[in-house]
Design an enzyme around this catalytic site. Structure first.
Site, PDB file in Angstrom:
ATOM      1  CG  ASP A 320      -1.780  -1.202   1.352  1.00 60.01           C
ATOM      2  OD1 ASP A 320      -2.241  -1.679   0.316  1.00 60.01           O
ATOM      3  OD2 ASP A 320      -1.989  -1.676   2.491  1.00 60.01           O
ATOM      4  CG  ASP A 343      -3.091  -4.334  -1.671  1.00 61.60           C
ATOM      5  OD1 ASP A 343      -4.106  -4.386  -2.395  1.00 61.60           O
ATOM      6  OD2 ASP A 343      -3.081  -4.760  -0.508  1.00 61.60           O
ATOM      7  CG  ASP A 347      -5.619  -0.555   1.869  1.00 62.81           C
ATOM      8  OD1 ASP A 347      -6.099  -0.064   0.825  1.00 62.81           O
ATOM      9  OD2 ASP A 347      -5.199  -1.725   1.944  1.00 62.81           O
ATOM     10  NE  ARG A 400     -10.146  -3.355  -3.291  1.00 60.65           N
ATOM     11  CZ  ARG A 400      -9.248  -4.154  -2.718  1.00 60.65           C
ATOM     12  NH1 ARG A 400      -8.195  -3.623  -2.123  1.00 60.65           N
ATOM     13  NH2 ARG A 400      -9.399  -5.459  -2.742  1.00 60.65           N
TER      14      ARG A 400
END
Length: 511
Positions: A320, A343, A347, A400
């Site tokens: 991330d 990724d 997050d 996302r």
């Protein structure tokens, strides 16, 4: 007369041309009108349904069937730029996603522009090309059987504009159809139509180039959850009150972010790091001009708080780029650019709270933002994950934007969603999201909620004031705690979002 013949319409057009040539303003000319008071529907061509002129106070054109789609068309194939207006009164819907509609530039029974009032409480500006429908713009609107709506649809050049009851307009640009007649339609819906009129409208001229500056970008502090007094923290101040240092290499940078000292850390040049590196509380990490660049790794927040991450370019993170986790709170992620993370770009997981994500550019990212990492995280995440997401540019990013589990409310407003391949916002696993005044362009699935997503169960989502261009519509479900319960905010109009966000989002825009 209730219906104006074409020859008279032509004369009206000529008169309008003479007025314009004489130096007066352009005058609209009536091409066609019908109030059905003569008791017949001569001049109309119908297909499908059961059509008749009937009484509803006055005489109306009624389509009484609810078992198929149906259309009635009138006018001339040569009509180009005009506004068609009519009263639409749905009287019965056979299901939850049915509609009554007004048509313009109709080529046939299967090709035209139209504005549809749907029983799922949306109004949509669409086109139908050989029976295939595309949504050009849409917004929320309460649509009830037995209620009369005054609907207009203007087609002028490649500009389309529709209103309902004179309210805020839906607009789109499309050049598929350049001319055609008018009409009304129903989809598994009974409805009455009345007082249809068609008036000429001039195609818009191209405005002169503007030399004004881009819209100002707010830089005085976070909006939303990161600004709140909670958990012993009075908003986000970052490194204010502490020393200011400059990092030009990885060794110094890692030392500074791991320090227990209150610091403003200026990042100058490219810093190459690996994996995710921990950031302790009370830090401002800010790029210098357009030089601040974190490459190869990312930032990790573990029980951290009061941190500002700003004006940085993140590239090629091994995991991330920014991970806000393990009960971290009061984190402001602002004016950064993200690309190439293996990724997630951002997050927000494991009980994190009071986070604002603003004015960031997600540039062809795969997984832009995840809120809660797992369907099994209810015990740590319910009651947490309060996040504000505004004025971000989700630029050809795939998914996302965000994907949310359990958090409530997650407030998504004034973001620009462009060419998002898989979906925009997914609110699943009991999450609650409020999605408002965003601009979705070329996004097939702007929002998931009631249907869940992948293996995740359903969530809740309220949407309002969004614009959808060549996109689907948001899937609404349930009720959500309103963000105004926590904080006051002011939004830009959805129509202004693309220009505002393009001008302001990403690194290099703040000092």
């Amino acid at each position: 007369m209730k219906r104006i013949p074409v020859v008279l319409a032509a004369a009206s057009l000529l008169a309008a041309a003479i007025v314009t040539a004489g130096g007066g303003g352009a005058q609209a000319a009536t091409l066609f009108s019908d109030n059905f008071e003569d008791g017949n529907s001569s001049g109309w061509t119908t297909s499908g349904g059961t059509w008749a002129v009937a009484a509803d106070g006055s005489q109306v054109l009624r389509q009484s069937g609810t078992s198929s789609d149906a259309r009635a068309r009138a006018g001339q194939a040569t009509w180009t730029d005009y506004t068609v207006t009519a009263k639409l009164k749905p009287t019965a819907f056979s299901g939850s996603n049915r509609f009554a509609a007004l048509l313009a530039r109709a080529q046939s029974a299967t090709s035209y522009y139209y504005v549809a009032l749907r029983s799922n409480n949306t109004v949509e500006l669409k086109k139908l090309v050989n029976g295939a429908a595309t949504t050009l713009a849409s917004t929320s609107l309460t649509v009830s059987a037995g209620t009369t709506y005054t609907v207009s649809l203007q087609v002028a050049g490649t500009t389309l504009r529709s209103t309902v009851n004179g309210g805020a307009a839906l607009t789109a640009t499309d050049g598929t159809f350049t001319a055609g007649g008018v009409g009304v339609a129903t989809f598994y819906t009974a409805a009455n139509f009345d007082d249809l009129s068609v008036e000429t409208a001039a195609a818009p001229t191209t405005p002169p180039p503007t030399t004004s500056s881009p819209p100002p970008v707010p830089t005085d502090g976070p909006i939303g959850f990161a600004s709140l007094n909670a958990l012993g923290q009075n908003g986000v101040t970052g490194g204010a009150g502490g020393r200011t240092v400059t990092a030009t290499n990885a060794t110094d940078f890692l030392e500074y972010i791991d320090s227990t000292e209150t610091l403003t850390i200026r990042v100058s040049g490219q810093i190459n790091i690996t994996s995710k590196q921990g950031v302790r509380p009370n830090k401002t990490i800010i790029g210098v001009g357009t030089s601040g660049h974190i490459n190869g790794g990312g930032l990790d927040f573990y029980r951290s708080y009061n941190v500002i991450v700003r004006n940085l370019r993140f590239t090629n993170a091994e995991d991330d780029a920014v991970n806000v986790g393990q009960e971290s709170h009061h984190i402001w992620i602002d004016h950064n650019s993200f690309s190439g993370a293996v990724d997630g770009s951002i997050d927000i997981v494991r009980g994190a709270d009071y986070v604002t994500v603003s004015w960031n550019h997600f540039d062809h990212a795969d997984k832009s933002m995840l809120i809660s990492h797992s369907d099994g995280a209810a015990s740590t995440d319910i009651g947490h994950l309060k996040v504000t997401i505004h004025h971000n540019f989700f630029d050809n990013s795939r998914q996302r934007h965000p994907r949310i589990r359990f958090g409530e409310p997650v407030h998504v407003f004034n973001n620009y969603f462009l060419n998002n391949e898989l979906y925009g916002v997914a609110s699943v696993q009991q999450a609650g999201a409020v999605v408002e005044n965003n601009y979705f362009e070329n996004v097939p699935f702007p929002c998931f909620s009631a249907s869940g997503y992948a293996d995740s169960g359903p969530g809740r989502l309220v949407h309002r004031g969004n614009t959808f261009v060549n996109s689907g519509t948001c899937e609404a479900a349930g009720s959500v705690v309103e963000p105004r319960t926590y904080y006051a905010y002011t939004m830009d109009s959805a129509a202004s979002v693309p220009a505002t966000v393009r001008a302001g989002a990403g690194y290099g825009k703040v000092s």
